[in-house]
Design a protein around this motif. Structure first.
Motif, PDB file in Angstrom:
ATOM      1  N   LEU A  68      44.076  52.391  46.786  1.00  0.00           N
ATOM      2  CA  LEU A  68      44.159  51.994  45.380  1.00  0.00           C
ATOM      3  C   LEU A  68      43.864  53.177  44.460  1.00  0.00           C
ATOM      4  O   LEU A  68      44.512  53.350  43.429  1.00  0.00           O
ATOM      5  N   LEU A  69      42.879  53.975  44.833  1.00  0.00           N
ATOM      6  CA  LEU A  69      42.539  55.144  44.012  1.00  0.00           C
ATOM      7  C   LEU A  69      43.669  56.159  43.963  1.00  0.00           C
ATOM      8  O   LEU A  69      43.868  56.825  42.944  1.00  0.00           O
ATOM      9  N   MET A  70      44.394  56.308  45.052  1.00  0.00           N
ATOM     10  CA  MET A  70      45.462  57.297  45.125  1.00  0.00           C
ATOM     11  C   MET A  70      46.724  56.837  44.411  1.00  0.00           C
ATOM     12  O   MET A  70      47.649  57.611  44.232  1.00  0.00           O
ATOM     13  N   SER A  71      46.768  55.586  43.998  1.00  0.00           N
ATOM     14  CA  SER A  71      47.938  55.061  43.305  1.00  0.00           C
ATOM     15  C   SER A  71      48.063  55.743  41.946  1.00  0.00           C
ATOM     16  O   SER A  71      47.280  55.503  41.035  1.00  0.00           O
ATOM     17  N   SER A  72      49.054  56.611  41.816  1.00  0.00           N
ATOM     18  CA  SER A  72      49.192  57.376  40.578  1.00  0.00           C
ATOM     19  C   SER A  72      50.032  56.660  39.536  1.00  0.00           C
ATOM     20  O   SER A  72      50.014  57.021  38.370  1.00  0.00           O
TER      21      SER A  72
ATOM     22  N   PRO B 268      47.504  52.514  36.475  1.00  0.00           N
ATOM     23  CA  PRO B 268      46.090  52.732  36.132  1.00  0.00           C
ATOM     24  C   PRO B 268      45.195  51.540  36.492  1.00  0.00           C
ATOM     25  O   PRO B 268      44.017  51.723  36.783  1.00  0.00           O
ATOM     26  N   LEU B 269      45.757  50.340  36.486  1.00  0.00           N
ATOM     27  CA  LEU B 269      44.965  49.162  36.841  1.00  0.00           C
ATOM     28  C   LEU B 269      44.498  49.244  38.296  1.00  0.00           C
ATOM     29  O   LEU B 269      43.342  48.938  38.611  1.00  0.00           O
ATOM     30  N   LYS B 270      45.377  49.700  39.192  1.00  0.00           N
ATOM     31  CA  LYS B 270      45.002  49.862  40.596  1.00  0.00           C
ATOM     32  C   LYS B 270      43.917  50.922  40.745  1.00  0.00           C
ATOM     33  O   LYS B 270      42.970  50.754  41.506  1.00  0.00           O
TER      34      LYS B 270
ATOM     35  N   LEU C   5      35.779  48.977  43.142  1.00  0.00           N
ATOM     36  CA  LEU C   5      35.496  48.616  44.535  1.00  0.00           C
ATOM     37  C   LEU C   5      34.724  49.713  45.253  1.00  0.00           C
ATOM     38  O   LEU C   5      33.870  49.426  46.088  1.00  0.00           O
ATOM     39  N   LEU C   6      35.011  50.957  44.919  1.00  0.00           N
ATOM     40  CA  LEU C   6      34.340  52.067  45.596  1.00  0.00           C
ATOM     41  C   LEU C   6      32.839  52.059  45.311  1.00  0.00           C
ATOM     42  O   LEU C   6      32.041  52.371  46.187  1.00  0.00           O
ATOM     43  N   GLY C   7      32.460  51.686  44.100  1.00  0.00           N
ATOM     44  CA  GLY C   7      31.037  51.579  43.784  1.00  0.00           C
ATOM     45  C   GLY C   7      30.331  50.562  44.675  1.00  0.00           C
ATOM     46  O   GLY C   7      29.203  50.777  45.124  1.00  0.00           O
ATOM     47  N   HIS C   8      31.015  49.461  44.964  1.00  0.00           N
ATOM     48  CA  HIS C   8      30.432  48.440  45.838  1.00  0.00           C
ATOM     49  C   HIS C   8      30.418  48.899  47.293  1.00  0.00           C
ATOM     50  O   HIS C   8      29.469  48.612  48.024  1.00  0.00           O
ATOM     51  N   ILE C   9      31.452  49.605  47.696  1.00  0.00           N
ATOM     52  CA  ILE C   9      31.531  50.060  49.089  1.00  0.00           C
ATOM     53  C   ILE C   9      30.451  51.097  49.378  1.00  0.00           C
ATOM     54  O   ILE C   9      29.834  51.084  50.438  1.00  0.00           O
ATOM     55  N   ILE C  10      30.217  51.998  48.436  1.00  0.00           N
ATOM     56  CA  ILE C  10      29.190  53.016  48.643  1.00  0.00           C
ATOM     57  C   ILE C  10      27.802  52.371  48.711  1.00  0.00           C
ATOM     58  O   ILE C  10      26.947  52.803  49.475  1.00  0.00           O
ATOM     59  N   ALA C  11      27.590  51.309  47.934  1.00  0.00           N
ATOM     60  CA  ALA C  11      26.284  50.639  47.917  1.00  0.00           C
ATOM     61  C   ALA C  11      26.093  49.692  49.112  1.00  0.00           C
ATOM     62  O   ALA C  11      24.984  49.219  49.338  1.00  0.00           O
ATOM     63  N   ASP C  12      27.141  49.457  49.880  1.00  0.00           N
ATOM     64  CA  ASP C  12      27.059  48.568  51.030  1.00  0.00           C
ATOM     65  C   ASP C  12      26.090  49.144  52.072  1.00  0.00           C
ATOM     66  O   ASP C  12      26.152  50.328  52.389  1.00  0.00           O
TER      67      ASP C  12
END
Length: 176
Positions: free
Chosen positions: A105-109, A112-114, A121-128
């Motif tokens: 999703l981050l690499m989707s150029s 911008p919504l993706k 989502l990355l913030g939640h994944i790092i805090a997992d």
């Protein structure tokens, strides 16, 4: 011996195989000893054992009825550790699948919504709690590189759009 920090594809420590082999060897040894204690006294094989071991086995004879329970407890412990290891491995594999989806999703150029969804989502994944410190550091470095790249792309796009618009308007010189 392998480095305990090295992880396999499922995210579990490669040295865990050595731990499980050791646990299995100890468990099987205790099982065999239990079988010898239970069957040995009834089969009369104790007469062929050296005298030092005969005394040892005679001391253990009153505990022979409990050997089945001890063997069952050891088997239960091995099963429990195996189950918890499998659960951890499955959780790590699922965490990695979610991380890959987030990075896609981050690499989707083009959308911008993706990208914004991926950042959230990355913030939640790092805090997992499944993520190790090394995983979190790697993801933070990756995100910093992606954010820098996205900012540079947006700046380049803005400059080219500004130049294109200026070219469309054209510069007209008027004579006074």
């Amino acid at each position: 011996m392998t480095d305990p920090g090295v992880l396999d594809k499922a995210g579990s420590s490669l040295s865990s195989g050595l731990r499980w082999r050791t646990t299995a060897i100890v468990g099987v040894s205790i099982l065999v000893l239990g079988v010898f204690l239970i069957w040995g006294f009834t089969a009369g094989w104790i007469a062929a054992v050296p005298p030092v071991l005969q005394d040892f086995f005679r001391l253990l004879k009153p505990f022979a009825p409990y050997s089945t329970a001890v063997v069952a407890a050891i088997a239960g412990l091995i099963a429990w550790r195996s189950h918890s290891h499998r659960r951890l491995s499955d959780n790590r594999a699922e965490w990695w699948r979610r991380t890959q989806y987030t990075l896609d999703l981050l690499m989707s150029s083009d959308d911008p919504l993706k990208r914004n969804t991926g950042m959230s989502l990355l913030g939640h994944i790092i805090a997992d709690p499944t993520a190790t410190q090394a995983d979190a550091a790697l993801l933070k470095d990756t995100v910093n590189a992606l954010v820098t790249d996205i900012i540079n792309q947006q700046a380049t796009k803005l400059e080219s759009d500004t130049a294109t618009q200026a070219g469309r308007r054209g510069w007209r010189w008027r004579r006074p």
